[in-house]
Design an enzyme around this catalytic site. Structure first.
Site: not given
Ligand code: DX5
Ligand code: ZN
Length: 216
Positions: A8, A33, A35, A37, A66, A68, A137, A175
């Site tokens: 990630s 990956h 993320d 947000m 991903h 969010m 998740m 994840d």
């Molecule tokens: C959380 C993200 C994950 C996160 C994973 O909201 O969707 O992808 O970055 O990171 P670790 O492996 O540190 O939990």
């Molecule tokens: Zn993620």
């Protein structure tokens, strides 16, 4: 198929993003990956299209995005144009999930559905044959570096059973909080893709850490 590793980027050093991309390019990881947000669907903001642009420029592996965010439909095309290979949306943010999944596929991306820790996999019965990826998740989304939620094993097991029963091709992606301790068990019960942020980027040798997850 052997399992895939998707570090990630959220845990990367954004002041040295090109360096971290080169590290990932030279490692045995399979996907990046990514993320996204929005501070509304989750209580944190990450980054947007300017960082996507740098990733598009430097990453030599598929971008597993991903989302969010609320109302993801508004931005699907722009993410595709910024290099997304896979686009996963949250079931909790999509009142018309079937339509959203078809839209992602029409753009030429792999379509994923993500579910939060409290969301039952049984809600996927009528969409499992339409999706390419289910992202479970294993922490509450919003932050890297959180503790793995143990109930994820049960959910992965149930989802695997559903995928086999329905003859679906969907990959199971886990994840959050993934490390060497939980990874082998997750693979044994049917996980296809492991996301790891903090475990990879906080280690002294990220390339070796990725290799150790990959060879399980
Ligand atoms: C959380 C993200 C994950 C996160 C994973 O909201 O969707 O992808 O970055 O990171 P670790 O492996 O540190 O939990
Ligand atoms: Zn993620």
């Amino acid at each position: 198929m052997s399992h895939l590793i998707a570090p990630s980027v959220l845990s990367a050093d954004f002041g040295n993003l090109q360096r971290d991309c080169e590290m990932l390019n030279n490692s045995s990881c399979d996907w990046y990956h990514v993320d996204i947000m929005d501070g509304v669907f989750v209580p944190n903001m990450s980054f947007g299209f300017s960082v996507m642009k740098s990733l598009q420029q430097h990453a030599k592996k598929p971008l597993d995005v991903h989302l969010m965010i609320v109302e993801p439909d508004k931005y699907l095309e722009e993410f595709k144009n910024h290099g997304a290979t896979n686009l996963s949306v949250h079931i909790e943010a999509c009142p018309h999930l079937h339509r959203t999944i078809q839209k992602i596929k029409a753009l030429g991306c792999k379509a994923g559905v993500a579910i939060n820790p409290h969301t039952s996999v049984s809600l996927l019965e009528d969409i499992i044959c339409d999706v390419d990826i289910v992202l479970i998740m294993s922490v509450n989304p919003g932050y890297g570096g959180q503790k793995f939620i143990e109930n994820t094993y049960m959910k992965t097991h149930k989802l695997k059973e559903m995928i086999v029963r329905k003859n679906s091709d969907a990959l199971i992606e886990i994840d959050g909080g993934v490390n060497l301790e939980n990874a082998s068990k997750l693979i044994d019960i049917g996980a296809d893709v492991l996301v790891a942020g903090n475990f990879v980027f906080s280690s002294s040798d990220p390339v070796a850490t990725i290799a150790s997850l990959k060879k399980l």
